[in-house]
Design an enzyme around this catalytic site. Structure first.
Site, PDB file in Angstrom:
ATOM      1  CG  ASN A  84      -2.288   0.591   0.920  1.00 35.03           C
ATOM      2  OD1 ASN A  84      -2.373   1.650   0.313  1.00 35.03           O
ATOM      3  ND2 ASN A  84      -3.348  -0.077   1.368  1.00 35.03           N
ATOM      4  CG  HIS A 114      23.741   5.185  10.836  1.00 32.08           C
ATOM      5  ND1 HIS A 114      24.438   5.747   9.794  1.00 32.08           N
ATOM      6  CD2 HIS A 114      22.440   5.127  10.436  1.00 32.08           C
ATOM      7  CE1 HIS A 114      23.603   6.045   8.810  1.00 32.08           C
ATOM      8  NE2 HIS A 114      22.385   5.667   9.171  1.00 32.08           N
ATOM      9  N   GLY A 141      -0.186  -1.685   8.599  1.00 33.73           N
ATOM     10  CA  GLY A 141       0.273  -0.335   8.319  1.00 33.73           C
ATOM     11  C   GLY A 141       1.207   0.218   9.390  1.00 33.73           C
ATOM     12  CB  SER A 159      -1.319  -1.545  12.197  1.00 31.55           C
ATOM     13  OG  SER A 159      -2.232  -1.468  13.274  1.00 31.55           O
ATOM     14  CE  LYS A 165      14.987  -9.370  21.736  1.00 31.36           C
ATOM     15  NZ  LYS A 165      14.764  -9.954  23.080  1.00 31.36           N
ATOM     16  NE  ARG A 179       8.177  -8.218  24.744  1.00 32.30           N
ATOM     17  CZ  ARG A 179       8.285  -6.920  24.997  1.00 32.30           C
ATOM     18  NH1 ARG A 179       7.351  -6.081  24.572  1.00 32.30           N
ATOM     19  NH2 ARG A 179       9.328  -6.445  25.657  1.00 32.30           N
TER      20      ARG A 179
END
Length: 202
Positions: A84, A114, A141, A159, A165, A179
């Protein structure tokens, strides 16, 4: 000595202000600009531009414009993919997406990183870690997927989640940090089969 591009794709520190990388980045920005300027009547043009942009894709791959990427050529996408509006792929390292994958609006796949140490970071060193997404995945989203993450197959990411992880197969995962909420099970299949039957009854 290895090139900056070779170092980048190996996941090692590299300097982004490199002529070869600048050329690749310019190419990607040019193609995505053309793609983002197309209209809903330009389906063939969009298809051809995506084939040109990415390293490899299935035939049925679609992005709602606008869409942005760093290089494109470091990304591979399987068959039947939909993204989307406003998705961003920072493919400093490779991005691999399986088949039957759907993205909600403003999903970000960020392979770029970084250094934590400010002295090294301020010397313009960067690095990247690959992102891998399996088959039959729905990412809601506003989800952000961080460098080095693998998301398994048959997964739903809620969303607004920030994936820090790896996520295993066959689960619903949500949150910041993301999670596992629960496994996708037979009850889900039965419930959605009934919903599909209702569709044909009306």
């Amino acid at each position: 000595m290895r090139s900056q591009k070779e170092k980048m794709l190996a996941g090692d520190l590299y300097i982004a202000s490199d002529s070869e990388l600048a050329k690749d980045s310019h190419r990607a920005k040019s193609i995505t600009r053309l793609y983002n300027q197309t209209t809903e009547d330009d389906s063939d043009i969009r298809h051809d531009l995506l084939k040109k942009l990415f390293g490899n894709t299935g035939d049925n791959v679609y992005f709602e414009p606008p869409f942005h990427t760093d290089y494109g050529i470091h990304t591979t996408i399987g068959e039947d993919f939909y993204a989307n509006y406003d998705c961003i792929f920072l493919d400093i390292a490779t991005i691999t997406i399986g088949k039957n994958v759907m993205f909600g609006p403003r999903v970000g796949l960020y392979t770029a990183g970084h250094p934590i140490d400010a002295v090294i970071r301020n010397e313009a060193y960067e690095y990247g870690k690959p992102i891998v997404i399996g088959d039959d995945v729905w990412i809601g989203g506003g989800v952000i997927v961080n460098p080095g993450i693998t998301i398994g197959s048959n997964v739903v990411i809620g969303s607004g989640s920030v994936v820090t992880k790896d996520i295993p197969d066959n689960v619903i995962a949500v949150g910041n940090p993301c999670r596992v909420l629960r496994e996708i099970n037979e009850n889900d299949k039965k419930a959605w089969k009934l919903e599909k039957q209702k569709y044909f009854e009306n």
